[in-house]
Motif scaffolding. Sequence first.
Motif, PDB file in Angstrom:
ATOM      1  N   GLY A  74       0.817  -1.209   0.000  1.00 31.42           N
ATOM      2  CA  GLY A  74       0.000   0.000   0.000  1.00 31.42           C
ATOM      3  C   GLY A  74       0.848   1.254   0.000  1.00 31.42           C
ATOM      4  N   CYS A  75       0.526   2.163   0.931  1.00 31.44           N
ATOM      5  CA  CYS A  75       1.230   3.448   1.014  1.00 31.44           C
ATOM      6  C   CYS A  75       2.302   3.446   2.087  1.00 31.44           C
ATOM      7  CB  CYS A  75       0.224   4.556   1.296  1.00 31.44           C
ATOM      8  SG  CYS A  75      -0.977   4.759  -0.028  1.00 31.44           S
ATOM      9  N   ALA A  76       2.738   2.294   2.518  1.00 33.51           N
ATOM     10  CA  ALA A  76       3.790   2.218   3.537  1.00 33.51           C
ATOM     11  C   ALA A  76       5.066   2.841   3.006  1.00 33.51           C
ATOM     12  CB  ALA A  76       4.030   0.764   3.936  1.00 33.51           C
ATOM     13  N   SER A  77       5.816   3.486   3.909  1.00 38.00           N
ATOM     14  CA  SER A  77       7.111   4.046   3.520  1.00 38.00           C
ATOM     15  C   SER A  77       8.133   3.717   4.600  1.00 38.00           C
ATOM     16  CB  SER A  77       7.014   5.556   3.304  1.00 38.00           C
ATOM     17  OG  SER A  77       6.726   6.203   4.523  1.00 38.00           O
ATOM     18  N   THR A  78       9.384   3.614   4.178  1.00 35.85           N
ATOM     19  CA  THR A  78      10.478   3.257   5.091  1.00 35.85           C
ATOM     20  C   THR A  78      11.642   4.204   4.907  1.00 35.85           C
ATOM     21  OG1 THR A  78       9.864   0.904   5.039  1.00 35.85           O
ATOM     22  CG2 THR A  78      12.093   1.428   5.754  1.00 35.85           C
ATOM     23  N   ASP A  79      12.125   4.767   6.011  1.00 39.45           N
ATOM     24  CA  ASP A  79      13.388   5.507   6.022  1.00 39.45           C
ATOM     25  C   ASP A  79      14.429   4.536   6.552  1.00 39.45           C
ATOM     26  OD1 ASP A  79      12.466   8.010   5.134  1.00 39.45           O
ATOM     27  OD2 ASP A  79      11.719   8.486   7.134  1.00 39.45           O
ATOM     28  N   LEU A  80      15.498   4.333   5.792  1.00 37.21           N
ATOM     29  CA  LEU A  80      16.466   3.304   6.148  1.00 37.21           C
ATOM     30  C   LEU A  80      17.877   3.768   5.830  1.00 37.21           C
ATOM     31  CD1 LEU A  80      16.122  -0.422   5.730  1.00 37.21           C
ATOM     32  CD2 LEU A  80      17.905   0.608   4.355  1.00 37.21           C
ATOM     33  N   THR A  81      18.811   3.453   6.718  1.00 36.17           N
ATOM     34  CA  THR A  81      20.223   3.738   6.488  1.00 36.17           C
ATOM     35  C   THR A  81      20.971   2.420   6.571  1.00 36.17           C
ATOM     36  OG1 THR A  81      19.981   5.908   7.532  1.00 36.17           O
ATOM     37  CG2 THR A  81      22.223   5.061   7.262  1.00 36.17           C
ATOM     38  N   GLY A  82      21.693   2.083   5.493  1.00 37.63           N
ATOM     39  CA  GLY A  82      22.394   0.801   5.440  1.00 37.63           C
ATOM     40  C   GLY A  82      23.866   0.950   5.131  1.00 37.63           C
ATOM     41  N   TYR A  83      24.610  -0.110   5.438  1.00 40.15           N
ATOM     42  CA  TYR A  83      26.058  -0.119   5.222  1.00 40.15           C
ATOM     43  C   TYR A  83      26.484  -1.500   4.746  1.00 40.15           C
ATOM     44  CZ  TYR A  83      31.059   0.074   6.262  1.00 40.15           C
ATOM     45  OH  TYR A  83      32.425   0.038   6.168  1.00 40.15           O
ATOM     46  N   VAL A  84      27.289  -1.545   3.685  1.00 36.95           N
ATOM     47  CA  VAL A  84      27.850  -2.791   3.158  1.00 36.95           C
ATOM     48  C   VAL A  84      29.329  -2.846   3.545  1.00 36.95           C
ATOM     49  CG1 VAL A  84      28.448  -4.082   1.072  1.00 36.95           C
ATOM     50  CG2 VAL A  84      26.259  -2.922   1.207  1.00 36.95           C
TER      51      VAL A  84
ATOM     52  N   LEU B 210      16.469  -4.089   0.133  1.00 34.74           N
ATOM     53  CA  LEU B 210      16.990  -4.692  -1.097  1.00 34.74           C
ATOM     54  C   LEU B 210      17.411  -3.618  -2.102  1.00 34.74           C
ATOM     55  CD1 LEU B 210      14.600  -7.742  -1.598  1.00 34.74           C
ATOM     56  CD2 LEU B 210      16.968  -7.776  -0.819  1.00 34.74           C
ATOM     57  N   LYS B 211      16.622  -2.549  -2.207  1.00 27.78           N
ATOM     58  CA  LYS B 211      16.987  -1.447  -3.108  1.00 27.78           C
ATOM     59  C   LYS B 211      18.277  -0.781  -2.642  1.00 27.78           C
ATOM     60  CE  LYS B 211      12.439  -0.238  -4.916  1.00 27.78           C
ATOM     61  NZ  LYS B 211      11.354   0.750  -4.939  1.00 27.78           N
ATOM     62  N   ASP B 212      18.429  -0.658  -1.316  1.00 22.77           N
ATOM     63  CA  ASP B 212      19.647  -0.064  -0.763  1.00 22.77           C
ATOM     64  C   ASP B 212      20.861  -0.956  -1.049  1.00 22.77           C
ATOM     65  OD1 ASP B 212      20.943   2.022   0.860  1.00 22.77           O
ATOM     66  OD2 ASP B 212      21.240   0.413   2.316  1.00 22.77           O
ATOM     67  N   MET B 213      20.687  -2.274  -0.897  1.00 20.07           N
ATOM     68  CA  MET B 213      21.776  -3.215  -1.206  1.00 20.07           C
ATOM     69  C   MET B 213      22.159  -3.131  -2.680  1.00 20.07           C
ATOM     70  SD  MET B 213      20.875  -6.726   0.803  1.00 20.07           S
ATOM     71  CE  MET B 213      19.628  -6.613   2.070  1.00 20.07           C
ATOM     72  N   GLU B 214      21.137  -2.983  -3.539  1.00 18.33           N
ATOM     73  CA  GLU B 214      21.403  -2.860  -4.985  1.00 18.33           C
ATOM     74  C   GLU B 214      22.180  -1.578  -5.268  1.00 18.33           C
ATOM     75  OE1 GLU B 214      18.954  -2.611  -9.225  1.00 18.33           O
ATOM     76  OE2 GLU B 214      17.873  -2.399  -7.343  1.00 18.33           O
ATOM     77  N   LYS B 215      21.760  -0.486  -4.647  1.00 18.91           N
ATOM     78  CA  LYS B 215      22.416   0.808  -4.838  1.00 18.91           C
ATOM     79  C   LYS B 215      23.878   0.756  -4.386  1.00 18.91           C
ATOM     80  CE  LYS B 215      21.897   5.517  -3.121  1.00 18.91           C
ATOM     81  NZ  LYS B 215      21.130   6.339  -2.201  1.00 18.91           N
ATOM     82  N   LYS B 216      24.136  -0.018  -3.351  1.00 25.24           N
ATOM     83  CA  LYS B 216      25.482  -0.128  -2.805  1.00 25.24           C
ATOM     84  C   LYS B 216      26.299  -1.241  -3.483  1.00 25.24           C
ATOM     85  CE  LYS B 216      24.554   1.930   1.706  1.00 25.24           C
ATOM     86  NZ  LYS B 216      23.505   2.799   1.261  1.00 25.24           N
ATOM     87  N   GLY B 217      25.748  -1.897  -4.500  1.00 23.56           N
ATOM     88  CA  GLY B 217      26.484  -2.866  -5.307  1.00 23.56           C
ATOM     89  C   GLY B 217      26.560  -4.275  -4.752  1.00 23.56           C
ATOM     90  N   LEU B 218      25.794  -4.565  -3.686  1.00 25.08           N
ATOM     91  CA  LEU B 218      25.841  -5.911  -3.106  1.00 25.08           C
ATOM     92  C   LEU B 218      25.029  -6.909  -3.917  1.00 25.08           C
ATOM     93  CD1 LEU B 218      26.734  -7.775  -0.797  1.00 25.08           C
ATOM     94  CD2 LEU B 218      24.722  -7.035   0.475  1.00 25.08           C
ATOM     95  N   ILE B 219      23.880  -6.468  -4.436  1.00 24.27           N
ATOM     96  CA  ILE B 219      23.043  -7.328  -5.272  1.00 24.27           C
ATOM     97  C   ILE B 219      22.732  -6.595  -6.568  1.00 24.27           C
ATOM     98  CG2 ILE B 219      22.055  -8.609  -3.327  1.00 24.27           C
ATOM     99  CD1 ILE B 219      19.567  -6.889  -3.499  1.00 24.27           C
ATOM    100  N   HIS B 220      22.312  -7.348  -7.588  1.00 25.65           N
ATOM    101  CA  HIS B 220      22.097  -6.755  -8.906  1.00 25.65           C
ATOM    102  C   HIS B 220      20.769  -7.230  -9.476  1.00 25.65           C
ATOM    103  CE1 HIS B 220      26.259  -5.620  -8.533  1.00 25.65           C
ATOM    104  NE2 HIS B 220      26.514  -6.868  -8.199  1.00 25.65           N
ATOM    105  N   LYS B 221      19.931  -6.275  -9.855  1.00 23.70           N
ATOM    106  CA  LYS B 221      18.617  -6.580 -10.425  1.00 23.70           C
ATOM    107  C   LYS B 221      18.790  -7.237 -11.787  1.00 23.70           C
ATOM    108  CE  LYS B 221      14.109  -5.217  -9.886  1.00 23.70           C
ATOM    109  NZ  LYS B 221      13.315  -5.156  -8.713  1.00 23.70           N
ATOM    110  N   LEU B 222      17.955  -8.229 -12.049  1.00 25.27           N
ATOM    111  CA  LEU B 222      17.977  -8.869 -13.364  1.00 25.27           C
ATOM    112  C   LEU B 222      17.437  -7.899 -14.402  1.00 25.27           C
ATOM    113  CD1 LEU B 222      16.585 -12.426 -12.584  1.00 25.27           C
ATOM    114  CD2 LEU B 222      18.853 -11.877 -13.402  1.00 25.27           C
ATOM    115  N   PRO B 223      18.051  -7.828 -15.585  1.00 27.42           N
ATOM    116  CA  PRO B 223      17.504  -6.945 -16.625  1.00 27.42           C
ATOM    117  C   PRO B 223      16.155  -7.470 -17.095  1.00 27.42           C
ATOM    118  CG  PRO B 223      19.322  -8.260 -17.493  1.00 27.42           C
ATOM    119  CD  PRO B 223      19.224  -8.556 -16.028  1.00 27.42           C
ATOM    120  N   THR B 224      15.239  -6.548 -17.375  1.00 24.80           N
ATOM    121  CA  THR B 224      13.936  -6.962 -17.884  1.00 24.80           C
ATOM    122  C   THR B 224      14.074  -7.255 -19.368  1.00 24.80           C
ATOM    123  OG1 THR B 224      13.355  -4.653 -18.209  1.00 24.80           O
ATOM    124  CG2 THR B 224      12.561  -5.679 -16.204  1.00 24.80           C
ATOM    125  N   PRO B 225      13.489  -8.356 -19.836  1.00 26.63           N
ATOM    126  CA  PRO B 225      13.630  -8.695 -21.260  1.00 26.63           C
ATOM    127  C   PRO B 225      12.999  -7.623 -22.144  1.00 26.63           C
ATOM    128  CG  PRO B 225      12.261 -10.318 -20.099  1.00 26.63           C
ATOM    129  CD  PRO B 225      12.677  -9.285 -19.107  1.00 26.63           C
TER     130      PRO B 225
END
Length: 198
Positions: free
Chosen positions: A15-25, A174-189
């Motif tokens: 829904g309209c949930a939002s999260t403020d998050l600070t992460g570190y790799v 997960l978006k934060d991990m992706e931004k920090k280079g830990l995980i990588h989203k699969l390209p959409t065909p």
Amino acid sequence: MRKLLCVMMLFMVTGCASTDLTGYVDPAYQHHNLGKTIICIKGADMGEVFEAEEKISLMLADYNIKSLKYSEVILPTRENRAAEGPLLRSSGADSLLLVAVAKGSVEDYVPPTYTYGKYGTTVSGGYYTTDLIMATKVTVFDMHTGNQIYTADGKSDGGLSYISLLLNAAKTALKDMEKKGLIHKLPTPREDISDASL
């Protein structure tokens, strides 16, 4: 089509949930991609745990990360702290994704407002509302060394249920991990233009 349906269901739940998050790799893991992870939820009700494990496994699939559910490795009816470590290590997973949550709520008062019109006075407000909030700690551990790969603290609000807050926190992490280079989203065909013109 199935993937689109899953995305729509996830949006309806969060829904309209939002999260403020600070992460570190950990810099040693900057270019390390997770292969198979165990999803572990702490601080939620059993129904929320089962739903979150299922939905987070779908989110991880978008990053080509295989997942196991903690509740299927460590059965809720057979919890044994002494056997937990060996069972997790023998699962074949290279990491553990731990989402620990603390639930809360905030009560707000909506003061009354009076509108005067030709047909009389209209009153709105004058009631209390309760908003759900959730503190979240997301940690990823290397199963072989026990090292923390990633850690994040966050706060979620605006959801209609605690599960919506939990899922939004996981998605944000997960978006934060992706931004920090830990995980990588699969390209959409991409749709082939030559096929589309036929």
